[in-house]
Design an enzyme around this catalytic site. Sequence first.
Site, PDB file in Angstrom:
ATOM      1  N   GLU B  84     -30.505 -52.306   8.145  1.00  0.00           N
ATOM      2  CA  GLU B  84     -31.538 -52.535   7.132  1.00  0.00           C
ATOM      3  C   GLU B  84     -32.351 -53.784   7.449  1.00  0.00           C
ATOM      4  O   GLU B  84     -33.566 -53.781   7.313  1.00  0.00           O
ATOM      5  CB  GLU B  84     -30.887 -52.664   5.753  1.00  0.00           C
ATOM      6  N   ASN B 125     -46.342 -53.024  14.832  1.00  0.00           N
ATOM      7  CA  ASN B 125     -45.593 -54.122  15.468  1.00  0.00           C
ATOM      8  C   ASN B 125     -45.193 -53.722  16.894  1.00  0.00           C
ATOM      9  O   ASN B 125     -44.023 -53.466  17.194  1.00  0.00           O
ATOM     10  CB  ASN B 125     -44.370 -54.461  14.615  1.00  0.00           C
ATOM     11  N   TYR B 132     -37.527 -52.377  21.219  1.00  0.00           N
ATOM     12  CA  TYR B 132     -36.558 -51.356  20.810  1.00  0.00           C
ATOM     13  C   TYR B 132     -36.517 -50.216  21.835  1.00  0.00           C
ATOM     14  O   TYR B 132     -35.436 -49.702  22.159  1.00  0.00           O
ATOM     15  CB  TYR B 132     -36.896 -50.808  19.423  1.00  0.00           C
TER      16      TYR B 132
END
Lengths: 162, 162
Positions: B84, B125, B132
């Site tokens: 999260e 972003n 990632y």
Amino acid sequence: MIFRIEPARVEDCGVLLTLIRGLAEYERLLHQVVASEERLRAELFGTRPVIEAVIGWEDGHAVGFALFFHNFSTFLARRGLYLEDLFVVPQARGRGYGKALIVHLARLAVERGCGRFEWAVLDWNQPAIDFYQSLGAQLLPDWRVCRLTGDALERLSDLRAA
Amino acid sequence: MIFRIEPARVEDCGVLLTLIRGLAEYERLLHQVVASEERLRAELFGTRPVIEAVIGWEDGHAVGFALFFHNFSTFLARRGLYLEDLFVVPQARGRGYGKALIVHLARLAVERGCGRFEWAVLDWNQPAIDFYQSLGAQLLPDWRVCRLTGDALERLSDLRAA
């Protein structure tokens, strides 16, 4: 016709699996289903379960389900309710059961003090988006999901970091 | 410098709140934070907690955290790990701690038999997306989050459906 929504019981895992396979068939993704009654039982009724399910019964026949878990808002420090899947069998559509399942979960979210009730929708599924917005939902336009799975997940977990 | 990652303990809730406020400040969203030590304690260590947190310690100072919970894949009938929030304080950046936290959670996901490790990223972003993807994550392009909150959630929960 009488329609009731009930929490799934351990003896409903077979019925639930049939409904899940129905959903997958509808989405033409049946080949992706590796769920089994045993795995459902473990995840719903094992030690520290993370998910819950409700089943919609029409005159004693299981015609739909919703599967959900709690997510979390860090800034609120409060759990939310996340709807992972909802399905009504094709032959029971158009009777408001899908909406009844959503309202049922909204009520559960409020009863449990959840700050949010969330789910995901495909961005090209305009009829679904319109329906959800008619219920008062907002679409968060700029968040995307990142997913690590299979070999990529194994590889990263093996990395020595820092 | 020694960097360790440890599960948050009940006595770390104050430290965790400071880190969460640090994250919010960094995102210029401090006004949105209503989290309190008490709420964190309830959600992390109360009855049937849904979330977990780890804290990154550099020479005994808390310099980062990750907050996560289990989500679920219906077709796999298997839990996943959902990240999260992750944050490293600005003064401890550039030492690989963010990546170390991600690797730590990937390992946890594998140890717990999770089919997936997921999180969300803002679509504008690009540096984050590049990072990632370099870790092996895929971006799911066409899912959007629907959110019901506040009055809209209350209204829906009051509805008589079906």
